[in-house]
Design an enzyme around this catalytic site. Structure first.
Site, PDB file in Angstrom:
ATOM      1  N   LYS A  22       0.754  -1.130   0.144  1.00  0.00           N
ATOM      2  CA  LYS A  22       0.065  -0.210   0.174  1.00  0.00           C
ATOM      3  C   LYS A  22       0.911   1.080   0.063  1.00  0.00           C
ATOM      4  O   LYS A  22       0.579   2.132  -0.723  1.00  0.00           O
ATOM      5  CB  LYS A  22      -0.839  -0.083   1.222  1.00  0.00           C
ATOM      6  CG  LYS A  22      -1.588   1.378   1.489  1.00  0.00           C
ATOM      7  CD  LYS A  22      -2.286   1.367   2.915  1.00  0.00           C
ATOM      8  CE  LYS A  22      -1.520   1.677   4.175  1.00  0.00           C
ATOM      9  NZ  LYS A  22      -1.222   3.056   4.735  1.00  0.00           N
ATOM     10  N   ASN A  23       1.995   1.285   0.904  1.00  0.00           N
ATOM     11  CA  ASN A  23       2.790   2.539   1.042  1.00  0.00           C
ATOM     12  C   ASN A  23       3.731   2.874  -0.273  1.00  0.00           C
ATOM     13  O   ASN A  23       4.415   3.670  -0.402  1.00  0.00           O
ATOM     14  CB  ASN A  23       3.441   2.559   2.383  1.00  0.00           C
ATOM     15  CG  ASN A  23       2.413   2.799   3.554  1.00  0.00           C
ATOM     16  OD1 ASN A  23       1.288   3.092   3.371  1.00  0.00           O
ATOM     17  ND2 ASN A  23       2.920   2.626   4.825  1.00  0.00           N
ATOM     18  N   ARG A  95      -4.490  10.469   5.066  1.00  0.00           N
ATOM     19  CA  ARG A  95      -3.340  11.427   4.965  1.00  0.00           C
ATOM     20  C   ARG A  95      -2.377  11.456   3.790  1.00  0.00           C
ATOM     21  O   ARG A  95      -2.042  12.620   3.468  1.00  0.00           O
ATOM     22  CB  ARG A  95      -2.543  11.189   6.027  1.00  0.00           C
ATOM     23  CG  ARG A  95      -3.382  11.245   7.710  1.00  0.00           C
ATOM     24  CD  ARG A  95      -2.165  11.008   8.589  1.00  0.00           C
ATOM     25  NE  ARG A  95      -1.005  12.072   8.603  1.00  0.00           N
ATOM     26  CZ  ARG A  95      -1.157  13.186   9.020  1.00  0.00           C
ATOM     27  NH1 ARG A  95      -2.292  13.588   9.607  1.00  0.00           N
ATOM     28  NH2 ARG A  95      -0.272  14.037   8.929  1.00  0.00           N
ATOM     29  N   CYS A 119      -4.269  12.509  13.884  1.00  0.00           N
ATOM     30  CA  CYS A 119      -4.765  11.301  13.635  1.00  0.00           C
ATOM     31  C   CYS A 119      -4.555  10.560  14.929  1.00  0.00           C
ATOM     32  O   CYS A 119      -3.896  11.089  15.928  1.00  0.00           O
ATOM     33  CB  CYS A 119      -4.164  10.535  12.491  1.00  0.00           C
ATOM     34  SG  CYS A 119      -2.806   9.724  12.646  1.00  0.00           S
ATOM     35  N   ARG A 124       1.138  14.390  13.527  1.00  0.00           N
ATOM     36  CA  ARG A 124       1.396  13.982  12.065  1.00  0.00           C
ATOM     37  C   ARG A 124       1.459  15.294  11.416  1.00  0.00           C
ATOM     38  O   ARG A 124       0.727  15.612  10.479  1.00  0.00           O
ATOM     39  CB  ARG A 124       0.830  12.850  11.617  1.00  0.00           C
ATOM     40  CG  ARG A 124       0.942  11.681  12.419  1.00  0.00           C
ATOM     41  CD  ARG A 124       0.272  10.552  11.871  1.00  0.00           C
ATOM     42  NE  ARG A 124       0.995   9.821  10.645  1.00  0.00           N
ATOM     43  CZ  ARG A 124       0.364   9.123   9.741  1.00  0.00           C
ATOM     44  NH1 ARG A 124      -0.511   8.563  10.172  1.00  0.00           N
ATOM     45  NH2 ARG A 124       1.086   8.586   8.715  1.00  0.00           N
ATOM     46  N   ILE A 126       2.866  18.374   8.547  1.00  0.00           N
ATOM     47  CA  ILE A 126       3.621  18.178   7.275  1.00  0.00           C
ATOM     48  C   ILE A 126       4.265  19.513   7.045  1.00  0.00           C
ATOM     49  O   ILE A 126       4.712  19.871   5.817  1.00  0.00           O
ATOM     50  CB  ILE A 126       2.587  18.119   6.044  1.00  0.00           C
ATOM     51  CG1 ILE A 126       1.436  19.150   6.025  1.00  0.00           C
ATOM     52  CG2 ILE A 126       1.661  16.633   6.066  1.00  0.00           C
ATOM     53  CD1 ILE A 126       0.877  19.366   4.665  1.00  0.00           C
ATOM     54  N   ASP A 127       4.679  19.983   8.179  1.00  0.00           N
ATOM     55  CA  ASP A 127       5.719  21.234   8.265  1.00  0.00           C
ATOM     56  C   ASP A 127       6.948  21.056   7.307  1.00  0.00           C
ATOM     57  O   ASP A 127       7.317  22.087   6.651  1.00  0.00           O
ATOM     58  CB  ASP A 127       6.017  21.736   9.442  1.00  0.00           C
ATOM     59  CG  ASP A 127       6.696  20.562  10.422  1.00  0.00           C
ATOM     60  OD1 ASP A 127       6.087  19.351  10.281  1.00  0.00           O
ATOM     61  OD2 ASP A 127       7.413  21.079  11.345  1.00  0.00           O
ATOM     62  N   ASP A 310       4.977   0.417  12.061  1.00  0.00           N
ATOM     63  CA  ASP A 310       4.073  -0.306  11.558  1.00  0.00           C
ATOM     64  C   ASP A 310       3.982  -1.807  12.003  1.00  0.00           C
ATOM     65  O   ASP A 310       3.005  -2.447  11.717  1.00  0.00           O
ATOM     66  CB  ASP A 310       3.961  -0.365  10.157  1.00  0.00           C
ATOM     67  CG  ASP A 310       3.727   1.263   9.558  1.00  0.00           C
ATOM     68  OD1 ASP A 310       3.191   2.060  10.232  1.00  0.00           O
ATOM     69  OD2 ASP A 310       3.971   1.352   8.458  1.00  0.00           O
ATOM     70  N   ARG A 402      -8.433  -0.490   5.454  1.00  0.00           N
ATOM     71  CA  ARG A 402      -7.351   0.531   4.791  1.00  0.00           C
ATOM     72  C   ARG A 402      -6.282  -0.017   4.365  1.00  0.00           C
ATOM     73  O   ARG A 402      -5.505   0.554   3.188  1.00  0.00           O
ATOM     74  CB  ARG A 402      -7.091   1.511   5.964  1.00  0.00           C
ATOM     75  CG  ARG A 402      -8.392   2.482   6.285  1.00  0.00           C
ATOM     76  CD  ARG A 402      -7.977   3.840   7.179  1.00  0.00           C
ATOM     77  NE  ARG A 402      -6.887   4.440   6.106  1.00  0.00           N
ATOM     78  CZ  ARG A 402      -6.209   5.411   6.996  1.00  0.00           C
ATOM     79  NH1 ARG A 402      -6.169   5.808   8.112  1.00  0.00           N
ATOM     80  NH2 ARG A 402      -4.916   6.065   6.147  1.00  0.00           N
TER      81      ARG A 402
END
Ligand code: EPU
Length: 427
Positions: A22-23, A95, A119, A124, A126-127, A310, A402
């Site tokens: 998936k990732n 995300r 989440c 988390r 995104i800076d 994970d 998901r």
């Protein structure tokens, strides 16, 4: 919302085919935005996040087609992108939608992407994605919860990530490939998913060196073309089945996996006494056999090639069945221990000390109603339920849908007893 009803105590035996990652598939799909030509992607896992990404691309007016049902391949053509926007409704469910920011900006000169909220596993932010894009010359503003990014053409630059970020590295890589001049990314993520993305981009005509090392060099090109690419196997799904075999085997054979991406998980399981063997004739096969006695081991989650965050929840489930004390420390996300409390409700002996869980085992687990809090936490609960007495009901299994393809069917094929209960569906 669907639930799983799992009757524990059955031995698992047999063969399971590992799906595409998936990732790796998510950034590959976003990368298709970089060219007007078709990008063919194979070994796509049929999971909810992939469907969300397909919807997002369709929302932008890309052509997203699949030759089969359920889709295991996609042809994505971003010839006519009339809306360079990722709306809140889709970003809030996934995300990784933010992965469209880099490619949209690089190809169309502007992008409007909803800021993801926090989440279950942490804030988390995104800076770092934003800082890096600014370094490449983008003008970025925040407007009504959206990141608005503009740049006539991005300019190559040197950027050092102050902290390693996987999707951050992917977002900037997919922006830098169309920038003018050379980009050097330092302290880049080393995950196999980055290497897979770089391989796709190179097939599309990008010039990239060093993917899979901390320093990635990109020489920008004016345009990219279509390509065909097969997504790598899912190392987290494979790791989850290795733990299932270690806890509830029997003997399992994993096919279509990439053992070379599973080094730290295999090493840790071996430390726990698990017998894991590679196949000399076929390097995509792994065999796992449950030991008579699992022994405790400590784990600290780290960026690749360290032990993956994970896999932390799944390892915690295993630690409840291992003899001795396992100290499991989470260093990547600040709130990724919610499954510990659910495991305790099943009878596990776990103490939380800051960002660590101290698990004393083995303890018999008993079935209980539990709630999944995020994707990998759900996997940990499924594994615990496989060895628990009686029946465990897991609520909110949409989290597991998901990222795991047909997990209950794959486990049932191996001998587990899992029933999916969908409200509204006739019993
Ligand atoms: N971070 C920042 N600022 C940023 C970006 C990240 O502070 O701009 C922090 C995060 O808050 C976190 C750490 O850096 O504390 C690492 O986060 P990273 O950006 O690497 O995570 P991610 O890219 O959002 C990906 C995976 C996750 C996986 C993590 C870590 C995808 C789509 N997601 O997330 O996968 O846990 O890397 O390996 O690739 C999952 O599949 O269940 C999952 C959560």
């Amino acid at each position: 919302m669907d639930q799983f009803k799992i009757r524990g105590g059955r031995k698992l035996n047999g063969e399971v085919r590992i799906s595409g990652a998936k990732n790796a598939a998510l950034p590959a799909m976003a990368a298709a935005l970089l060219t007007p030509e078709p990008v063919h992607l194979k070994n796509i896992p049929h999971v909810r996040d992939i469907i969300t990404m397909a919807k997002l691309l369709a929302h932008m007016r890309c052509r997203v087609e699949s030759p089969d049902i359920p889709p295991s391949a996609f042809v994505i053509q971003a010839e006519t992108v009339s809306l360079a926007e990722a709306p809140y409704e889709l970003v809030k469910t996934m995300r990784a939608s933010v992965l469209t920011l880099g490619p949209l900006l690089a190809r169309f000169g502007h992008a409007r992407v909803s800021l993801p909220g926090g989440c279950a596993i942490g804030a988390r932010p995104i800076d770092l994605h934003i800082q890096a894009l600014e370094k490449l010359g983008a003008t970025i503003s925040l407007d009504h919860g959206y990141v608005e990014a503009r740049a006539k053409r991005l300019r190559g630059a040197r950027f050092r990530f102050p902290k390693i970020t996987v999707t951050g590295t992917e977002n900037i890589l997919t922006a830098a490939v169309l920038a003018e001049g050379e980009t050097i990314l330092e302290n880049a993520a080393l995950e196999p998913e980055i290497v897979d993305l770089a391989e796709l981009l190179v097939k599309m005509g990008a010039k990239i060196e060093g993917a899979g090392t901390p320093t990635i060099r990109v020489e920008g090109v004016p345009e990219l073309h279509g390509a065909e690419h097969t997504i790598i196997p899912d190392r987290i799904e494979a790791g989850t089945f290795l733990v299932a075999g270690a806890m509830a085997g029997g003997e399992l054979t994993l096919t279509h996996c990439a053992p070379q991406h599973l080094g730290s998980v295999i090493a840790k399981l071996r430390e726990c006494g698990v017998d894991i063997r590679c196949n000399a004739d076929d390097p995509s096969i792994l065999r796992v056999r449950a030991p008579k006695r699992l022994v405790a081991a400590d784990v600290i989650t780290e960026e690749y090639p360290g032990f993956a965050t994970d896999m932390q929840a799944q390892f915690m489930a295993l630690a409840t069945q291992a003899e001795g004390v396992s100290r499991i420390c989470e260093t990547i996300f600040e709130n990724r221990m919610l499954h510990a409390v659910e495991l305790m409700r099943m009878g596990a002996n776990i103490k939380i000390e800051g960002n660590c869980a101290v698990v004393t085992g083995p303890t018999p687990l008993t079935g209980a109603p539990v709630t999944a809090s995020d994707l990998r936490a759900s996997a940990g609960l499924v594994l615990a339920a496989l060895v628990a007495n009686n029946t465990t009901t897991i609520d909110r299994v949409y989290h597991i849908d998901r990222g795991y393809e047909r997990i209950e069917e794959k486990l049932c094929d191996l001998g587990a007893s899992i029933e999916r209960i969908s409200p509204g569906r006739d019993a």
